[in-house]
Design a protein around this motif. Structure first.
Motif, short mmCIF file in Angstrom:
data_model
loop_
_atom_site.label_atom_id
_atom_site.label_comp_id
_atom_site.label_asym_id
_atom_site.label_seq_id
_atom_site.Cartn_x
_atom_site.Cartn_y
_atom_site.Cartn_z
N ASP A 42 0.87 -1.19 0.00
CA ASP A 42 0.00 0.00 0.00
C ASP A 42 0.89 1.23 0.00
N TYR A 43 0.70 2.11 -0.98
CA TYR A 43 1.57 3.27 -1.05
C TYR A 43 1.25 4.24 0.10
N ILE A 44 2.32 4.81 0.63
CA ILE A 44 2.16 5.81 1.69
C ILE A 44 1.55 7.07 1.09
N ARG A 45 0.60 7.67 1.75
CA ARG A 45 0.08 8.98 1.29
C ARG A 45 0.48 10.02 2.33
N LEU A 46 1.26 10.96 1.87
CA LEU A 46 1.96 11.86 2.79
C LEU A 46 1.79 13.31 2.35
N PRO A 47 1.15 14.14 3.22
CA PRO A 47 1.07 15.56 2.86
C PRO A 47 2.48 16.15 2.76
N TYR A 48 2.66 17.07 1.83
CA TYR A 48 3.96 17.70 1.62
C TYR A 48 4.56 18.21 2.95
N ARG A 49 3.70 18.84 3.78
CA ARG A 49 4.21 19.39 5.05
C ARG A 49 4.89 18.30 5.88
N GLU A 50 4.26 17.15 5.92
CA GLU A 50 4.85 16.05 6.71
C GLU A 50 6.12 15.52 6.06
N ALA A 51 6.14 15.54 4.72
CA ALA A 51 7.36 15.11 4.01
C ALA A 51 8.52 16.03 4.40
N VAL A 52 8.24 17.32 4.43
CA VAL A 52 9.29 18.28 4.79
C VAL A 52 9.78 18.03 6.22
N ASP A 53 8.83 17.77 7.14
CA ASP A 53 9.22 17.49 8.52
C ASP A 53 10.14 16.27 8.61
N ILE A 54 9.76 15.22 7.90
CA ILE A 54 10.57 13.99 7.92
C ILE A 54 11.98 14.28 7.40
N HIS A 88 12.62 23.15 3.17
CA HIS A 88 11.75 23.93 4.06
C HIS A 88 10.43 24.09 3.33
N PHE A 89 9.36 24.50 4.02
CA PHE A 89 8.09 24.67 3.34
C PHE A 89 8.27 25.68 2.21
N GLY A 90 7.91 25.27 1.01
CA GLY A 90 8.07 26.18 -0.13
C GLY A 90 9.20 25.76 -1.06
N SER A 91 10.03 24.81 -0.60
CA SER A 91 11.09 24.36 -1.52
C SER A 91 10.60 23.11 -2.26
N ASP A 92 11.03 23.00 -3.51
CA ASP A 92 10.63 21.83 -4.29
C ASP A 92 11.45 20.64 -3.80
N LEU A 93 10.85 19.47 -3.83
CA LEU A 93 11.61 18.29 -3.43
C LEU A 93 12.56 17.91 -4.56
N GLN A 94 13.81 17.70 -4.22
CA GLN A 94 14.81 17.27 -5.20
C GLN A 94 14.82 15.74 -5.25
N THR A 95 15.45 15.22 -6.28
CA THR A 95 15.53 13.76 -6.41
C THR A 95 16.08 13.12 -5.14
N GLU A 96 17.10 13.72 -4.54
CA GLU A 96 17.70 13.14 -3.33
C GLU A 96 16.66 13.04 -2.20
N HIS A 97 15.75 14.03 -2.12
CA HIS A 97 14.72 13.99 -1.07
C HIS A 97 13.68 12.93 -1.39
N GLU A 98 13.30 12.90 -2.66
CA GLU A 98 12.29 11.91 -3.08
C GLU A 98 12.80 10.50 -2.82
N ARG A 99 14.04 10.28 -3.20
CA ARG A 99 14.59 8.93 -3.04
C ARG A 99 14.77 8.57 -1.57
N TYR A 100 15.11 9.54 -0.76
CA TYR A 100 15.24 9.26 0.67
C TYR A 100 13.89 8.79 1.23
N LEU A 101 12.84 9.50 0.87
CA LEU A 101 11.51 9.16 1.39
C LEU A 101 11.10 7.74 0.98
N THR A 102 11.26 7.44 -0.29
CA THR A 102 10.75 6.16 -0.77
C THR A 102 11.71 4.99 -0.50
N GLU A 103 13.03 5.26 -0.60
CA GLU A 103 13.98 4.14 -0.45
C GLU A 103 14.38 3.90 1.00
#
Ligand code: 4AD
Ligand code: MG
Length: 460
Positions: free
Chosen positions: A301-313, A326-341
């Motif tokens: 089941d894929y995690i559903r995560l509000p952007y705000r919580e992603a930033v906190d993590i 920070h709130f307002g910054s675009d997620l970079q590949t390194e952030h995306e991969r950290y969250l999912t991997e």
């Protein structure tokens, strides 16, 4: 006699008296009184072994057959005496269609991906690229079937447009003007003289057109090429790539996330079931964890995560990132991969991004600060899907366009659709090549595109 494809031949349950195959020689070796030829016709990863007895008419010619040569072979399909394969062909007649010279660049050793990109016209003849492009073909079919089975209509949206859907300005201009002799009016190029009487470009997304059709036909999708002149020489960006873009009427962003998750799961499952042989090559030689990644993508089941919580993590993580979050910054590949991997270890859908970093068409949430966007992030790649609920309220949409400084005039039709029977609707874009990277474990987008277009590269 009709030619039979090798993938069908190898599935045979019984010997066959008379067959004809056509293909290319992969290798040949001689022993006393025989020559053994491995032939591949591109229909399957496996070659078929052909045994040629020295009593065959043109045996002296056959002994000169080189790798890469094209042949047509008549003979019998018989149980193989050697190990390793069930069937082999006992040749009765070999027609040499074309003899390749010794300079044929594909030899038996493994070549690097970088080298093979320099001979992109020949790489479909290798095991790896044969498999990659057979999978590309199978997945295309599965995509159409997925939508067809769910009542979506396929819309051919235009390749040449006059709009910039994403507003990122990464456009390839299209013109019929003579660039060495441009018409000028008041110091500027006079596009009224151009083919369409105004500026035109290659589409960056079929979305705006798909929206118009979704408001008429209900659930629709596009699946076609898109073009972006973004000068980022990364392993996940191409200047020409294909996108699958569904658009659903009477659907909010939750329904949108449901469809995105269902589509990615369906396609990974499909490939695991239908492309087992080709997939094994990638699991063995390209990414040892491939099958577990696909299993995870297909079943969790894929995690559903509000952007705000992603930033906190991301802020709280011990990981050092190149780019600050920070709130307002675009997620970079390194952030995306950290969250999912690393953090969740499975696909993650981030939603409700700040409106400032997203395009004009996304529906503004009640907080006035975020929009109903959603990105699906997967291991090894990061963002694979980007989508949103669309702004269906005319005044809100106009206000947004003003806010981002857009000229509303050329979008009159897009706005008009909000005047007559406007409804909540949502959709997304799935990057086809990124999906193929996920499925094959191939880490460079250049290697899942037949003839990739990237900055300074348009050789083929
Ligand atoms: O997130 P993007 O920019 O979204 C859109 O274009 C929306 N208009 C789609 C929609 O809602 N109908 O792009 C969607 C996806 C990305 O998630 C990524 O997978 C892929 O397209 N993509 C690229 N793939 C390869 N090379 C590029 N330069 C890409 N840019 C985006
Ligand atoms: Mg995006």
């Amino acid at each position: 006699m009709e030619r039979i494809k090798i993938f069908e031949l190898l599935k045979s349950e019984t010997p066959i008296e008379q067959i004809l195959i056509k293909g290319w020689v992969r290798t040949r070796r001689d022993s006393k009184g025989f020559s053994f030829i491995e032939v591949n016709d591109g229909s399957s990863l496996k070659n078929v072994q052909v045994v040629v007895n020295d009593s065959v008419d043109n045996y002296s010619e056959i002994k000169k057959l080189t790798t890469g040569s094209a042949v047509a072979i008549r003979g019998k399909l018989v149980e193989s005496k050697g190990g390793g394969q069930r069937w082999e062909i006992q040749a009765e007649n070999i027609d040499i269609v074309h003899l390749a010279p010794d300079s044929y660049p594909l030899q038996k050793k493994r070549h690097t991906d970088e080298y093979l990109r320099t001979i992109a016209h020949l790489r479909p003849r290798t095991n790896k690229y044969g498999a990659a492009f057979r999978i590309r073909s199978e997945v295309s079919y599965a995509i159409h079937k997925f939508f067809k089975d769910r009542g979506f209509r396929y819309i051919h949206t235009p390749i040449i447009t006059g709009s910039d859907c994403e507003g990122a300005g990464e456009l390839f201009q299209v013109t019929a003007l003579d660039l060495n002799n441009l018409p000028v009016k008041e110091g500027k190029i006079d596009f009224q003289e151009d083919f369409f009487g105004k500026e035109a470009n290659l589409t960056v997304s079929g979305q705006l057109s798909a929206e118009m059709f979704c408001l008429g036909l209900g659930d629709v999708y596009t699946f076609g090429p898109t073009f972006r002149a973004e000068n980022s020489n990364t392993r996940r960006h191409a200047a020409e790539f294909w996108m699958i873009e569904p658009e659903m009427a009477f659907c909010d962003n939750d329904g949108n996330m449901d469809l995105g998750e269902e589509l990615v799961k369906h396609l990974t499952t499909y490939v695991m079931q239908e492309c087992t042989e080709d997939l094994e090559l990638f699991a063995k030689w390209v990414d040892k964890n491939l099958l577990s990644t696909l299993e995870n993508t297909a079943t969790s089941d894929y995690i559903r995560l509000p952007y705000r919580e992603a930033v906190d993590i991301l802020k709280k993580s011990a990981q050092k990132f190149e780019y600050d979050v920070h709130f307002g910054s675009d997620l970079q590949t390194e952030h995306e991969r950290y969250l999912t991997e690393r953090h969740f270890k499975k696909p993650v859908i981030v939603y409700d991004y700040p409106k400032a970093i997203k395009p004009f068409y996304m529906r503004v949430n009640d907080d006035g600060e975020t929009v109903a966007a959603m990105d699906v992030l997967v291991p090894n790649i990061g963002e694979i899907i980007g989508g949103s609920q669309r702004e269906e309220r005319l005044e809100m949409l106009e206000a947004r366009m003003d806010e981002v400084g857009m000229d509303k005039t050329p979008y009159w039709w897009y706005l008009d659709a909000r005047r007559y029977g406007s409804v909540p609707h949502s959709g997304f874009g799935l990057g086809f090549e990124r999906l193929l990277m996920l499925i094959t474990g191939i880490s460079n987008i250049r290697d899942v595109i037949p003839f990739p277009r990237t900055p300074n590269s348009i050789e083929f």
